[in-house]
Design an enzyme around this catalytic site. Structure first.
Site, PDB file in Angstrom:
ATOM      1  CD  GLN A  44      -2.689  -0.755   2.620  1.00 46.58           C
ATOM      2  OE1 GLN A  44      -3.773  -0.229   2.398  1.00 46.58           O
ATOM      3  NE2 GLN A  44      -2.289  -1.040   3.843  1.00 46.58           N
TER       4      GLN A  44
ATOM      5  CB  ILE B 128       2.922   6.122  -2.194  1.00 45.79           C
ATOM      6  CG1 ILE B 128       3.023   6.994  -0.936  1.00 45.79           C
ATOM      7  CG2 ILE B 128       1.496   5.606  -2.362  1.00 45.79           C
ATOM      8  CD1 ILE B 128       2.122   8.229  -0.981  1.00 45.79           C
TER       9      ILE B 128
ATOM     10  CG  HIS C 253      -2.749   2.926  -1.975  1.00 45.99           C
ATOM     11  ND1 HIS C 253      -2.769   2.990  -0.598  1.00 45.99           N
ATOM     12  CD2 HIS C 253      -3.840   2.199  -2.323  1.00 45.99           C
ATOM     13  CE1 HIS C 253      -3.824   2.321  -0.147  1.00 45.99           C
ATOM     14  NE2 HIS C 253      -4.478   1.833  -1.167  1.00 45.99           N
TER      15      HIS C 253
ATOM     16  CB  CYS D 272      -0.793  13.546 -22.523  1.00 46.89           C
ATOM     17  SG  CYS D 272       0.825  13.788 -21.753  1.00 46.89           S
TER      18      CYS D 272
ATOM     19  CB  CYS E 295       2.079  17.982 -19.053  1.00 50.28           C
ATOM     20  SG  CYS E 295       2.736  16.625 -20.038  1.00 50.28           S
TER      21      CYS E 295
ATOM     22  CB  SER F  24      -1.253  -3.115   6.822  1.00 47.31           C
ATOM     23  OG  SER F  24      -2.542  -2.615   6.512  1.00 47.31           O
TER      24      SER F  24
HETATM   25  P1  NAD Z   1      -1.525   2.395   9.032  1.00 46.60           P
HETATM   26  O1  NAD Z   1      -0.803   3.671   9.374  1.00 46.60           O
HETATM   27  O2  NAD Z   1      -2.982   2.372   9.083  1.00 46.60           O
HETATM   28  O3  NAD Z   1      -0.982   1.235   9.967  1.00 46.60           O
HETATM   29  C1  NAD Z   1       0.387   1.064  10.170  1.00 46.60           C
HETATM   30  C2  NAD Z   1       0.529  -0.032  11.219  1.00 46.60           C
HETATM   31  O4  NAD Z   1       1.899  -0.323  11.347  1.00 46.60           O
HETATM   32  C3  NAD Z   1       0.006   0.368  12.597  1.00 46.60           C
HETATM   33  O5  NAD Z   1      -1.003  -0.537  12.989  1.00 46.60           O
HETATM   34  C4  NAD Z   1       1.239   0.280  13.512  1.00 46.60           C
HETATM   35  O6  NAD Z   1       0.955  -0.381  14.732  1.00 46.60           O
HETATM   36  C5  NAD Z   1       2.202  -0.552  12.718  1.00 46.60           C
HETATM   37  N1  NAD Z   1       3.597  -0.159  12.865  1.00 46.60           N
HETATM   38  C6  NAD Z   1       4.159   1.043  12.603  1.00 46.60           C
HETATM   39  N2  NAD Z   1       5.487   0.987  12.761  1.00 46.60           N
HETATM   40  C7  NAD Z   1       5.773  -0.268  13.193  1.00 46.60           C
HETATM   41  C8  NAD Z   1       6.986  -0.936  13.538  1.00 46.60           C
HETATM   42  N3  NAD Z   1       8.167  -0.331  13.448  1.00 46.60           N
HETATM   43  N4  NAD Z   1       6.903  -2.242  13.918  1.00 46.60           N
HETATM   44  C9  NAD Z   1       5.693  -2.872  13.996  1.00 46.60           C
HETATM   45  N5  NAD Z   1       4.527  -2.295  13.659  1.00 46.60           N
HETATM   46  C10 NAD Z   1       4.567  -1.007  13.261  1.00 46.60           C
HETATM   47  O7  NAD Z   1      -0.948   1.965   7.616  1.00 46.60           O
HETATM   48  P2  NAD Z   1      -1.647   1.308   6.385  1.00 46.60           P
HETATM   49  O8  NAD Z   1      -2.485   0.165   6.817  1.00 46.60           O
HETATM   50  O9  NAD Z   1      -0.579   1.099   5.385  1.00 46.60           O
HETATM   51  O10 NAD Z   1      -2.621   2.459   5.853  1.00 46.60           O
HETATM   52  C11 NAD Z   1      -2.114   3.777   5.651  1.00 46.60           C
HETATM   53  C12 NAD Z   1      -2.388   4.362   4.278  1.00 46.60           C
HETATM   54  O11 NAD Z   1      -1.619   5.565   4.097  1.00 46.60           O
HETATM   55  C13 NAD Z   1      -1.968   3.456   3.165  1.00 46.60           C
HETATM   56  O12 NAD Z   1      -2.996   3.469   2.260  1.00 46.60           O
HETATM   57  C14 NAD Z   1      -0.704   4.076   2.536  1.00 46.60           C
HETATM   58  O13 NAD Z   1      -0.831   4.190   1.132  1.00 46.60           O
HETATM   59  C15 NAD Z   1      -0.642   5.477   3.073  1.00 46.60           C
HETATM   60  N6  NAD Z   1       0.693   5.778   3.677  1.00 46.60           N
HETATM   61  C16 NAD Z   1       1.839   5.373   3.036  1.00 46.60           C
HETATM   62  C17 NAD Z   1       3.078   5.611   3.618  1.00 46.60           C
HETATM   63  C18 NAD Z   1       4.334   5.161   2.910  1.00 46.60           C
HETATM   64  O14 NAD Z   1       4.328   5.012   1.701  1.00 46.60           O
HETATM   65  N7  NAD Z   1       5.420   4.896   3.652  1.00 46.60           N
HETATM   66  C19 NAD Z   1       3.158   6.261   4.845  1.00 46.60           C
HETATM   67  C20 NAD Z   1       1.959   6.665   5.476  1.00 46.60           C
HETATM   68  C21 NAD Z   1       0.736   6.403   4.869  1.00 46.60           C
HETATM   69 ZN    ZN Z   2       0.575  15.828 -20.644  1.00 50.86          ZN
END
Ligand code: NAD
Ligand code: ZN
Length: 252
Positions: free
Chosen positions: A102, A104, A120, A131, A153, A195
């Site tokens: 999930q 990015i 995502h 485009c 763009c 997650s």
């Molecule tokens: P979330 O933030 O909902 O959940 C993250 C989970 O990871 C939490 O439950 C937490 O307890 C656990 N966690 C965090 N650090 C940890 C560690 N070091 N060890 C163990 N557990 C740990 O994340 P999600 O379910 O991915 O949903 C968030 C949404 O936001 C996603 O859709 C994502 O696209 C976006 N997002 C992406 C990033 C990225 O790309 N790094 C960062 C933040 C949010």
């Molecule tokens: Zn374009």
């Protein structure tokens, strides 16, 4: 992490057909990128700019770029951590089929994974909504910070440029989602790592593995709604858990 648990999971990994690793924001917190729920993280500070607004209004596009420029600085210099590195080694060694993420931030690919499905999209690139042309995000973010003008763009002259991530109000790419569902249905073992598993499709993918008779291992500090159906739930640090499982694979 208990050595016997690590050994049991290492055994499952060795036995399973096409294991898949599914990751969320939690895998990247040990690289310094805040997850969704971290207080003060850029993700919680700003108003959401919905996709329709972005497309319709220059003011919304400016607001979007202001947010993304700040967000960019949170991950652009981040490096893969132990967790990313072990998952990349597992793919290179043929121990897992691939990664569904999930995230990015692109850190799985930087660590060396090649078979990655980004549900995502990616914040490392920008895409023209008119485009389809794609650009590296870094130079365009730098240009925006210098000029405070939303870049447009170069390919189609004035197309609307947006990060190549899925915005609120925008559908997930269907082919990517279908492929992720295929992988998870065929996986004899799914790791759900970092997650909260509260929103779909994240919450559905591990259920698909279980429904087809595969095993589910959840590695996450907070409990999740799918803990009850998991074969093993590991709290605590993701990096430490993956290091322990990886070490156990050498004792098989
Ligand atoms: P979330 O933030 O909902 O959940 C993250 C989970 O990871 C939490 O439950 C937490 O307890 C656990 N966690 C965090 N650090 C940890 C560690 N070091 N060890 C163990 N557990 C740990 O994340 P999600 O379910 O991915 O949903 C968030 C949404 O936001 C996603 O859709 C994502 O696209 C976006 N997002 C992406 C990033 C990225 O790309 N790094 C960062 C933040 C949010
Ligand atoms: Zn374009």
């Amino acid at each position: 992490m208990d050595a016997a648990v690590a050994l049991r999971i290492a055994n499952w990994l060795a036995e399973a057909d096409k294991p898949v690793v599914f990751t969320g924001a939690g895998i990247s917190t040990e690289s310094g990128i805040p997850d969704f729920r971290s207080p003060g993280g850029v993700w919680t500070k700003y108003r959401t700019v919905y996709y329709d607004e972005f497309m319709a209004s220059a003011a919304a596009r400016l607001e979007y770029w202001q947010q993304k420029a700040v967000g960019h600085s949170e991950f652009a210099d981040a490096l893969p951590n132990d967790g990313h590195r072990i998952i990349a080694e597992w793919e290179a060694a043929g121990r897992i089929h691939g990664v569904v993420t999930q995230n990015i931030d692109g850190l799985h690919q930087i660590a060396g994974n090649q078979n990655v499905l980004e549900l995502h999209g990616t914040a490392r690139q920008v895409q023209c909504q008119d485009c389809g042309a794609r650009y590296d995000a870094g130079p365009l973010v730098a240009e925006f910070l210098a000029t405070e003008e939303v870049p447009s763009c170069r390919h189609c002259s004035d197309g609307r440029l947006k990060h190549a991530t899925i915005s609120f109000g925008q559908a997930l790419p269907r082919e990517v989602l279908e492929e992720a569902a295929d992988w998870c249905q065929q996986a004899g073992l799914l790791f759900a790592i970092g997650s909260s598993l509260v929103v779909t499709p994240a919450a559905n993918l591990p259920v698909m593995t279980k429904q087809q008779g595969g095993r589910l291992v959840i590695i996450n500090r907070d409990s999740t709604p799918l803990d009850a159906i998991a074969d093993e739930v590991i709290g605590g640090s993701i990096g430490a858990a993956l290091v322990a499982i990886d070490r156990a694979t050498t004792r098989l």
